[in-house]
Scaffold this motif. Structure first.
Motif, PDB file in Angstrom:
ATOM      1  N   GLU A  74       0.952  -1.333  -0.004  1.00 43.64           N
ATOM      2  CA  GLU A  74       0.011  -0.054   0.066  1.00 43.64           C
ATOM      3  C   GLU A  74       0.943   1.214  -0.035  1.00 43.64           C
ATOM      4  OE1 GLU A  74      -2.670  -0.299   3.263  1.00 43.64           O
ATOM      5  OE2 GLU A  74      -3.901  -1.888   2.448  1.00 43.64           O
ATOM      6  N   HIS A  75       1.876   1.145   0.350  1.00 44.04           N
ATOM      7  CA  HIS A  75       2.955   2.267   0.403  1.00 44.04           C
ATOM      8  C   HIS A  75       4.232   2.111  -0.774  1.00 44.04           C
ATOM      9  CE1 HIS A  75       1.589   1.926   4.615  1.00 44.04           C
ATOM     10  NE2 HIS A  75       1.257   3.094   4.386  1.00 44.04           N
ATOM     11  N   ALA A  76       3.589   1.900  -2.030  1.00 45.38           N
ATOM     12  CA  ALA A  76       4.487   1.398  -3.355  1.00 45.38           C
ATOM     13  C   ALA A  76       5.442   2.800  -3.565  1.00 45.38           C
ATOM     14  CB  ALA A  76       3.644   1.182  -4.322  1.00 45.38           C
ATOM     15  N   ALA A  77       5.038   3.882  -3.447  1.00 46.47           N
ATOM     16  CA  ALA A  77       5.997   4.934  -3.787  1.00 46.47           C
ATOM     17  C   ALA A  77       6.861   5.115  -2.598  1.00 46.47           C
ATOM     18  CB  ALA A  77       5.129   6.411  -3.759  1.00 46.47           C
ATOM     19  N   LYS A  78       6.805   5.019  -1.263  1.00 47.81           N
ATOM     20  CA  LYS A  78       7.524   5.078  -0.195  1.00 47.81           C
ATOM     21  C   LYS A  78       8.778   4.120  -0.293  1.00 47.81           C
ATOM     22  CE  LYS A  78       7.970   5.347   4.761  1.00 47.81           C
ATOM     23  NZ  LYS A  78       7.046   5.518   5.817  1.00 47.81           N
ATOM     24  N   ILE A  79       8.169   2.633  -0.808  1.00 50.42           N
ATOM     25  CA  ILE A  79       9.034   1.548  -0.867  1.00 50.42           C
ATOM     26  C   ILE A  79      10.185   1.686  -2.148  1.00 50.42           C
ATOM     27  CG2 ILE A  79       9.174  -0.799  -1.292  1.00 50.42           C
ATOM     28  CD1 ILE A  79       6.615  -0.910   0.010  1.00 50.42           C
ATOM     29  N   ALA A  80       9.586   2.327  -3.368  1.00 51.59           N
ATOM     30  CA  ALA A  80      10.482   2.448  -4.356  1.00 51.59           C
ATOM     31  C   ALA A  80      11.534   3.568  -4.166  1.00 51.59           C
ATOM     32  CB  ALA A  80       9.384   2.929  -5.672  1.00 51.59           C
ATOM     33  N   SER A  81      11.043   4.617  -3.574  1.00 50.90           N
ATOM     34  CA  SER A  81      12.118   5.778  -3.283  1.00 50.90           C
ATOM     35  C   SER A  81      13.113   5.053  -2.084  1.00 50.90           C
ATOM     36  CB  SER A  81      11.232   6.867  -2.292  1.00 50.90           C
ATOM     37  OG  SER A  81      12.454   7.691  -2.038  1.00 50.90           O
ATOM     38  N   ALA A  82      12.833   4.491  -1.130  1.00 45.65           N
ATOM     39  CA  ALA A  82      13.467   3.666  -0.310  1.00 45.65           C
ATOM     40  C   ALA A  82      14.603   2.546  -1.012  1.00 45.65           C
ATOM     41  CB  ALA A  82      13.105   3.188   0.922  1.00 45.65           C
ATOM     42  N   SER A  83      14.054   2.054  -1.898  1.00 43.66           N
ATOM     43  CA  SER A  83      14.892   1.182  -2.367  1.00 43.66           C
ATOM     44  C   SER A  83      16.092   1.560  -3.154  1.00 43.66           C
ATOM     45  CB  SER A  83      14.059   0.146  -3.306  1.00 43.66           C
ATOM     46  OG  SER A  83      14.826  -0.768  -4.129  1.00 43.66           O
ATOM     47  N   SER A  84      15.685   2.668  -4.226  1.00 38.28           N
ATOM     48  CA  SER A  84      16.195   3.528  -4.848  1.00 38.28           C
ATOM     49  C   SER A  84      17.639   4.016  -4.033  1.00 38.28           C
ATOM     50  CB  SER A  84      15.967   4.349  -5.758  1.00 38.28           C
ATOM     51  OG  SER A  84      14.875   3.750  -6.654  1.00 38.28           O
ATOM     52  N   GLN A  85      17.294   4.515  -2.910  1.00 39.84           N
ATOM     53  CA  GLN A  85      18.188   5.260  -2.055  1.00 39.84           C
ATOM     54  C   GLN A  85      19.139   4.375  -1.587  1.00 39.84           C
ATOM     55  OE1 GLN A  85      16.412   7.512   0.923  1.00 39.84           O
ATOM     56  NE2 GLN A  85      18.181   7.811   2.187  1.00 39.84           N
ATOM     57  N   VAL A  86      18.880   3.257  -1.264  1.00 40.78           N
ATOM     58  CA  VAL A  86      19.992   2.193  -0.664  1.00 40.78           C
ATOM     59  C   VAL A  86      20.572   1.478  -1.651  1.00 40.78           C
ATOM     60  CG1 VAL A  86      18.822   2.351   1.776  1.00 40.78           C
ATOM     61  CG2 VAL A  86      18.213   0.587   0.087  1.00 40.78           C
ATOM     62  N   GLY A  87      20.026   1.282  -2.951  1.00 38.43           N
ATOM     63  CA  GLY A  87      20.489   0.254  -3.694  1.00 38.43           C
ATOM     64  C   GLY A  87      20.000  -1.199  -3.621  1.00 38.43           C
ATOM     65  N   ALA A  88      18.588  -1.401  -3.155  1.00 37.63           N
ATOM     66  CA  ALA A  88      18.177  -2.797  -2.930  1.00 37.63           C
ATOM     67  C   ALA A  88      18.233  -3.463  -4.111  1.00 37.63           C
ATOM     68  CB  ALA A  88      16.887  -2.746  -2.107  1.00 37.63           C
ATOM     69  N   HIS A  89      18.857  -4.874  -3.672  1.00 39.70           N
ATOM     70  CA  HIS A  89      18.633  -5.735  -4.827  1.00 39.70           C
ATOM     71  C   HIS A  89      17.364  -6.489  -5.034  1.00 39.70           C
ATOM     72  CE1 HIS A  89      23.014  -5.592  -3.720  1.00 39.70           C
ATOM     73  NE2 HIS A  89      23.355  -5.939  -4.789  1.00 39.70           N
ATOM     74  N   VAL A 132      13.170  -6.473  -3.464  1.00 39.03           N
ATOM     75  CA  VAL A 132      12.141  -5.791  -2.521  1.00 39.03           C
ATOM     76  C   VAL A 132      11.009  -7.121  -2.227  1.00 39.03           C
ATOM     77  CG1 VAL A 132      10.189  -4.219  -2.342  1.00 39.03           C
ATOM     78  CG2 VAL A 132      12.010  -3.240  -3.248  1.00 39.03           C
ATOM     79  N   VAL A 133      10.760  -7.089  -0.893  1.00 40.52           N
ATOM     80  CA  VAL A 133       9.873  -8.423  -0.486  1.00 40.52           C
ATOM     81  C   VAL A 133       8.511  -7.684   0.151  1.00 40.52           C
ATOM     82  CG1 VAL A 133       9.139 -10.208   0.601  1.00 40.52           C
ATOM     83  CG2 VAL A 133      11.523  -9.919  -0.040  1.00 40.52           C
ATOM     84  N   LEU A 134       7.664  -7.687  -0.412  1.00 37.60           N
ATOM     85  CA  LEU A 134       6.103  -7.015  -0.003  1.00 37.60           C
ATOM     86  C   LEU A 134       5.451  -8.145   0.836  1.00 37.60           C
ATOM     87  CD1 LEU A 134       5.061  -5.687  -3.365  1.00 37.60           C
ATOM     88  CD2 LEU A 134       6.252  -4.419  -1.715  1.00 37.60           C
ATOM     89  N   SER A 135       4.680  -7.549   1.773  1.00 33.21           N
ATOM     90  CA  SER A 135       3.984  -8.343   2.506  1.00 33.21           C
ATOM     91  C   SER A 135       2.785  -8.838   2.065  1.00 33.21           C
ATOM     92  CB  SER A 135       3.549  -7.685   3.918  1.00 33.21           C
ATOM     93  OG  SER A 135       2.808  -6.317   3.392  1.00 33.21           O
ATOM     94  N   PRO A 136       2.203 -10.137   2.617  1.00 39.92           N
ATOM     95  CA  PRO A 136       2.669 -10.776   3.830  1.00 39.92           C
ATOM     96  C   PRO A 136       4.022 -11.529   3.518  1.00 39.92           C
ATOM     97  CG  PRO A 136       0.911 -11.980   2.738  1.00 39.92           C
ATOM     98  CD  PRO A 136       0.935 -10.490   1.813  1.00 39.92           C
ATOM     99  N   TYR A 137       4.645 -11.615   4.554  1.00 41.15           N
ATOM    100  CA  TYR A 137       5.979 -12.299   4.306  1.00 41.15           C
ATOM    101  C   TYR A 137       5.948 -13.813   4.614  1.00 41.15           C
ATOM    102  CZ  TYR A 137       7.146  -7.285   5.179  1.00 41.15           C
ATOM    103  OH  TYR A 137       7.263  -5.930   5.160  1.00 41.15           O
ATOM    104  N   TRP A 138       6.304 -14.540   3.716  1.00 42.33           N
ATOM    105  CA  TRP A 138       6.476 -15.966   3.772  1.00 42.33           C
ATOM    106  C   TRP A 138       7.926 -16.598   3.817  1.00 42.33           C
ATOM    107  CZ3 TRP A 138       2.166 -18.649  -0.012  1.00 42.33           C
ATOM    108  CH2 TRP A 138       1.204 -18.269   0.205  1.00 42.33           C
TER     109      TRP A 138
END
Length: 590
Positions: free
Chosen positions: A75-90, A92-98
């Motif tokens: 539900e916070h897609a824009a925030k996740i995309a911004s944070a991922s770009s900022q730290v160079g994430a390889h 992204v895992v979205l909830s629910p977490y299995w």
């Protein structure tokens, strides 16, 4: 042991982190400041950790080469995309977490150069540009296969909406919406996004599509039905392939726009190109004007409709080129026998109509009888074939108070099919027929999917209408089956219709009609199939019964063998399983 470093000030992923450390044998460091970097380090973090200024967040400056996995809520897609770009994430895992969502992320598979080369070669030869949805789906399936995935999706802007096209039908409800959210994150952050859709874990890699400027025109994604990490080389190949996808869809959109404009112009043309008469739309508009003029003058106005008897059988027996020529000559003969102020038009596939100005019912019937005699004699001779034409004729009054000829057209159409050939039926009752019995689901001349043009109506049944059409690109005749509009609104029925067409398209046999395409046009669902010239078996049987003859046992055995020789599943679905044999028998019996 490799370290699993968790940066999560809110403790939102503490439980899943402990399960992962135990399952994949990592040393768990949870919200602990790290001052060094070790080979094999994996960092789990949340968007709040990226935004924080705590010593824990400062560990990101040390862990430059570690594999970073960002966890978050879709539900916070824009925030996740911004944070991922900022730290160079390889990833992204979205909830629910299995736990299954992290399988390949925490135990990545080694790179395979052979697979990379095979993928590059496959992408060089594949194209997703085609004006038919079925061919586009096949192209997308090849792209998905090249990336060792199960689906490829293109979202392309058409007018104000992004329309998705996929390599497969959605496997569960909410699939496209969930994948679209993941694709936006994956494209913005240039990473793999892993999520749970329904009861399955899926992985997504995506790239934005644009043509010649910075404006995003669409989105292209590949989807794997498992947890996996799309490698850097795979994402590079996706990035290299994206401009071609954007150009192809841009060309496709332009082509379809030109076709739509051509259809619009064709609809606005007042005269039918085959007969030179008014088109149906133009005739209905003319009837409104004629009704108003007749009421001002205090005159009567009558409608006369002719229908060719056995036009479908004639087309099947002699070919549609002969049928077209017959219709054109009949129209020319009709125009020479009416007054200049009478409006003449092609109302249906083989129905011609005349608006008789200043004629009451008695006068209109006399005119109709004279016209009927003039139209059928002398017989037409076309390509060496002498055709003794039979016509049905109905005269309908346009009553006082009617604003157009719509009701008269409907009443005439209702009586036309029951009329006796060669006899003029004067429809003098005041009953009003609901609906337009003679109206086809598609307009003659319409272009479907930019490739198939509607030529004639062939038959009507419980499910819809079958038209004779033309493949514009290949110049071949085709049959176009269209679902009734009320049935097309039933999504479950449409899916069964689509599944039947797909099943039939997958089979190849001389005794089975081949399916070429399936699509939608203005809300009408249709599929295009091979046009088989000849008489249907039902017509052959009916003619034998009318003549009091028995069907030859040898012919029965031959037809049964042909049905049995075709794939069993499909034989149950075909309305005319042995039309070729029926045509051959019909020729011998003549």
């Amino acid at each position: 042991m490799p370290r699993l470093i968790v940066l999560d000030p809110s403790q939102a992923v503490a439980v899943i982190a402990e399960e992962l450390a135990e399952r994949f044998r990592y040393t768990l460091l949870h919200n602990v400041s790290v001052s060094d970097q070790q080979p094999g380090d994996v960092v789990l973090l949340t968007a709040s950790a990226v935004a924080g200024q705590s010593p824990v967040a400062a560990s990101l400056d040390v862990l430059v080469d570690a594999r970073k996995v960002l966890l978050g809520d879709p539900e916070h897609a824009a925030k996740i995309a911004s944070a991922s770009s900022q730290v160079g994430a390889h990833t992204v895992v979205l909830s629910p977490y299995w736990v299954e969502s992290f399988a390949e992320i925490l135990a990545p598979a080694p790179a395979n150069c052979g697979t990379d080369v095979a993928r590059a070669r496959a992408l060089m030869s594949v194209s997703v540009m085609d004006v038919t949805d079925e061919a586009t789906r096949e192209g997308l399936a090849r792209v998905a296969h090249a990336f060792l995935s199960e689906d490829a999706i293109v979202w392309w802007r058409e007018q104000e909406t992004m329309r998705p096209r996929t390599a497969r039908q959605p496997p569960e409800s909410g699939y496209r919406t969930s994948i679209a959210t993941a694709a936006r994150i994956a494209a913005a952050a240039d990473c793999t996004v892993v999520l749970v859709v329904g009861s399955e874990v899926r992985s997504v890699a995506a790239i934005a599509l644009s043509v010649g400027n910075n404006e995003v025109n669409g989105l292209f994604a590949v989807v794997a039905d498992r947890a996996r990490q799309f490698s850097l080389q795979e994402r590079e190949d996706l990035r290299a392939f994206a401009p071609r996808v954007a150009r192809e869809f841009s060309w496709r959109a332009g082509y379809l726009r030109l076709v739509a404009e051509g259809d619009g112009l064709r609809t606005s043309i007042l005269h039918d190109p085959l007969t030179g008469m008014l088109t149906r739309v133009a005739l209905e508009q003319a009837s409104t004007q004629e009704v108003a003029a007749a009421q001002r003058r205090g005159e009567s106005l009558s409608l006369l409709v002719f229908d060719i008897v056995g036009m479908r059988r004639l087309n099947l027996r002699l070919g549609h080129s002969v049928g077209d020529e017959l219709l054109a000559r009949l129209a020319a003969r009709l125009r020479t026998n009416v007054r200049s102020n009478d409006q003449v038009g092609r109302y249906g596939g083989d129905e011609l109509a005349v608006l008789l100005a200043g004629a009451n019912m008695t006068q209109a019937k006399v005119v109709a009888e004279k016209l009927l005699a003039a139209l059928v004699s002398p017989p037409f001779e076309i390509d060496g074939n002498v055709i003794d034409l039979q016509l049905r004729a109905v005269v309908a009054p346009i009553a006082a108070g009617e604003r157009s000829g719509e009701a008269a057209f409907a009443r005439a159409a209702a009586h036309l099919k029951q009329a006796t050939p060669g006899v003029v039926v004067a429809e003098i009752g005041d009953e009003r027929q609901s609906g337009d019995v003679g109206q086809a689901a598609l307009s003659i001349g319409a272009t479907l999917g930019g490739t198939y043009r509607v030529r004639h109506e062939l038959s009507r049944g419980a499910m819809g209408v079958v038209y004779r059409g033309e493949d514009i690109g290949l110049g071949r005749a085709v049959a176009i089956k269209v679902l009734r509009s009320d049935l097309a609104s039933d999504l479950e029925l449409v899916e069964r219709f689509r599944a039947e067409a797909a099943m039939l398209a997958s089979l190849r046999h001389n005794n089975l009609v081949q399916v070429y395409a399936l699509g939608e046009h203005g809300g009408d669902v249709y599929f295009v199939m091979e046009l088989v010239e000849g008489q249907p078996l039902s017509d052959v049987l009916r003619s034998l019964v009318d003549r009091g003859e028995w069907f030859p046992p040898a012919a029965i055995a031959q037809i049964a063998l042909e049905i049995g020789d075709a794939p069993r599943r499909d034989a149950r679905r075909r309305a005319h399983p042995s039309r070729r044999q029926a045509r051959q028998y019909s020729a011998r019996s003549r």
